[in-house]
Design a protein around this motif. Structure first.
Motif: not given
Length: 197
Positions: A106-118
């Motif tokens: 959840k911490t990783v997905e809340a950061g830039p990695a989540g945006t890149v993944n989206a």
């Protein structure tokens, strides 16, 4: 080995692996799913399938055995290849980081990695539609047109799916399997008759 055969094998195998990996995926993301015997295998198999597709799709369009070359087919194949390659780190993340305790995922997905993944996910769905349309409009062989229809249908289900009141795996998994199998057909169909000296 000839480019058309290499491309067909990469796309055919990649599409099958993408479908099989998705078939092995649990119906939802949960602690129970993380503990499932197929959790890691599902992500690694469809991630590998995506990498094979990333390597083969531009070659497939270049070889011309599945779709008659066009700007749309070339652009869609390149975008689809890039986004399939971009899905691989996410598959690894889901296989090995998501199950870790303490909410690391959840911490990783809340950061830039989540945006890149989206962004990669949006680009993947868009490129599936565009490549499907290219296959429908300019197929080199009739079964490829059906593969294009399958790709567009899969993308429609993936976009409309969040509005369906069922567990997400009941629409994501079948739609992803259809996309993988449609791409496999796109790679395999041109291989018929290529065994000439």
């Amino acid at each position: 080995m000839r480019t058309d055969i290499t491309a067909g094998l990469l796309v055919g195998a990649g599409g099958v692996l993408f479908a099989v990996g998705n078939a092995l995926h649990p119906l939802e993301h949960s602690e129970a799913a993380h503990a499932a015997a197929t959790w890691e295998a599902a992500h690694l198999i469809f991630g590998l399938g995506g990498l094979l597709l990333a390597a083969g799709l531009p070659l497939l369009v270049l070889a011309g055995g599945a779709v008659r070359p066009s700007r749309l087919a070339a652009a869609a194949a390149i975008l689809l290849a890039v986004t399939f390659a971009g899905l691989a780190p996410g598959a690894w993340f889901e296989a090995f980081i998501a199950p870790l305790p303490g909410g690391v995922d959840k911490t990783v997905e809340a950061g830039p990695a989540g945006t890149v993944n989206a962004v990669i996910g949006f680009g993947w769905i868009l490129s599936v539609v565009l490549f499907g349309v290219a296959l429908i409009r300019r197929p080199a062989r009739p079964p490829v047109r059906w593969a294009g229809i399958g790709l567009v249908a899969a993308a429609v289900v993936l976009v409309a799916g969040p509005g369906i009141p069922v567990v997400e795996g009941l629409w994501i998994i079948p739609a992803s399997m259809v996309a993988g199998l449609a791409l496999a057909v796109t790679g395999i169909v041109p291989l018929r008759g290529t065994a000439k000296p």
